[in-house]
Design a protein around this motif. Structure first.
Motif, PDB file in Angstrom:
ATOM      1  N   LEU A  28       0.832  -1.210   0.000  1.00 48.43           N
ATOM      2  CA  LEU A  28       0.000   0.000   0.000  1.00 48.43           C
ATOM      3  C   LEU A  28       0.868   1.261   0.000  1.00 48.43           C
ATOM      4  O   LEU A  28       0.452   2.308  -0.491  1.00 48.43           O
ATOM      5  N   LEU A  29       2.062   1.125   0.545  1.00 41.52           N
ATOM      6  CA  LEU A  29       2.953   2.282   0.574  1.00 41.52           C
ATOM      7  C   LEU A  29       3.714   2.360  -0.751  1.00 41.52           C
ATOM      8  O   LEU A  29       4.892   2.062  -0.845  1.00 41.52           O
ATOM      9  N   ALA A  30       2.980   2.741  -1.794  1.00 44.55           N
ATOM     10  CA  ALA A  30       3.576   2.848  -3.119  1.00 44.55           C
ATOM     11  C   ALA A  30       3.103   4.162  -3.729  1.00 44.55           C
ATOM     12  O   ALA A  30       2.073   4.702  -3.301  1.00 44.55           O
ATOM     13  N   VAL A  31       3.859   4.642  -4.687  1.00 43.87           N
ATOM     14  CA  VAL A  31       3.528   5.947  -5.263  1.00 43.87           C
ATOM     15  C   VAL A  31       2.106   5.971  -5.811  1.00 43.87           C
ATOM     16  O   VAL A  31       1.349   6.914  -5.566  1.00 43.87           O
ATOM     17  N   ASP A  32       1.716   4.893  -6.513  1.00 45.04           N
ATOM     18  CA  ASP A  32       0.378   4.920  -7.124  1.00 45.04           C
ATOM     19  C   ASP A  32      -0.733   4.965  -6.079  1.00 45.04           C
ATOM     20  O   ASP A  32      -1.720   5.678  -6.243  1.00 45.04           O
ATOM     21  N   SER A  33      -0.570   4.239  -4.965  1.00 44.24           N
ATOM     22  CA  SER A  33      -1.639   4.295  -3.967  1.00 44.24           C
ATOM     23  C   SER A  33      -1.667   5.647  -3.274  1.00 44.24           C
ATOM     24  O   SER A  33      -2.731   6.141  -2.904  1.00 44.24           O
ATOM     25  N   ILE A  34      -0.512   6.267  -3.102  1.00 44.04           N
ATOM     26  CA  ILE A  34      -0.494   7.593  -2.486  1.00 44.04           C
ATOM     27  C   ILE A  34      -1.162   8.617  -3.403  1.00 44.04           C
ATOM     28  O   ILE A  34      -1.945   9.456  -2.950  1.00 44.04           O
TER      29      ILE A  34
END
Ligand code: CTP
Ligand code: MG
Length: 174
Positions: free
Chosen positions: A140-146
């Protein structure tokens, strides 16, 4: 590939925490009406203890409810995470971020209830994410989810404020 449903389930306690104070808030302000270094109010009348506690309570309850829905397999196991810890961390972070946002707004000379596009929408999200880091599911800690979280938060914040204004809960639609 990030799962949008997983992102929604993850962030839900933060959204609940962020929207309950407008309903339950009022009374004693968090800053006890104190001023900052002789200048303006530390936080202002828009941040009250009742609102703060309501946000943490209802946000945490949301996490408990999600955990219950996992336990009863209504939410499929692949979408389940540590909802109980997340609910508390996200809602506490949300309320702290909200206070931090108001503190910065007051220092910038923005009056209580007046908008700040960046601080109103994103300070609570940033603090919620930071406090929930230890319990965040892998991936979840990925650029796309952010990016999705920021966009979603922005959209919901704008929409919910318009609704709150129409319902007479808020004086201004932001
Ligand atoms: N609220 C509250 N306690 C909190 C946060 C919010 O009682 N900790 C209530 C207040 O009635 C507030 C309303 O929810 O007016 C909307 O919240 P928000 O938009 O965050 O506050 P503003 O009044 O816009 O104040 P600020 O400019 O400081 O953000
Ligand atoms: Mg506001």
């Amino acid at each position: 590939m990030v799962n949008i449903l997983q992102i929604l389930l993850f962030i839900l306690p933060a959204y609940v925490a962020n929207s309950t104070p407008v309903i339950f808030g009022g009374g004693l302000p968090v800053d006890f009406k104190m001023k900052f270094r002789g200048g303006g109010r530390i936080l202002g009348d828009g941040k009250t203890w009742r609102g703060l506690l309501a946000g943490i309570c209802f946000g945490s309850l949301t996490g408990l409810l999600e955990a219950q829905l996992c336990y009863s397999a209504v939410i499929p196991p692949s979408l389940c995470m540590n909802f109980i810890a997340l609910g508390f961390a996200l809602s506490t972070g949300t309320m702290l971020g909200d206070l931090a946002g108001s503190f910065i707004k007051r220092r910038m000379g923005i009056k209580r209830g007046h908008p700040s596009i960046i601080l109103d929408q994103l300070s609570f999200l940033l603090f919620a994410m930071l406090l929930s880091l230890p319990y965040m599911p892998d991936g979840l800690l990925a650029v796309d989810s952010i990016v999705i979280l920021v966009a979603l938060t922005y959209l919901l914040h704008v929409l919910s404020n318009i609704v709150a204004n129409r319902l007479g809960l808020k004086r201004v639609p932001w």
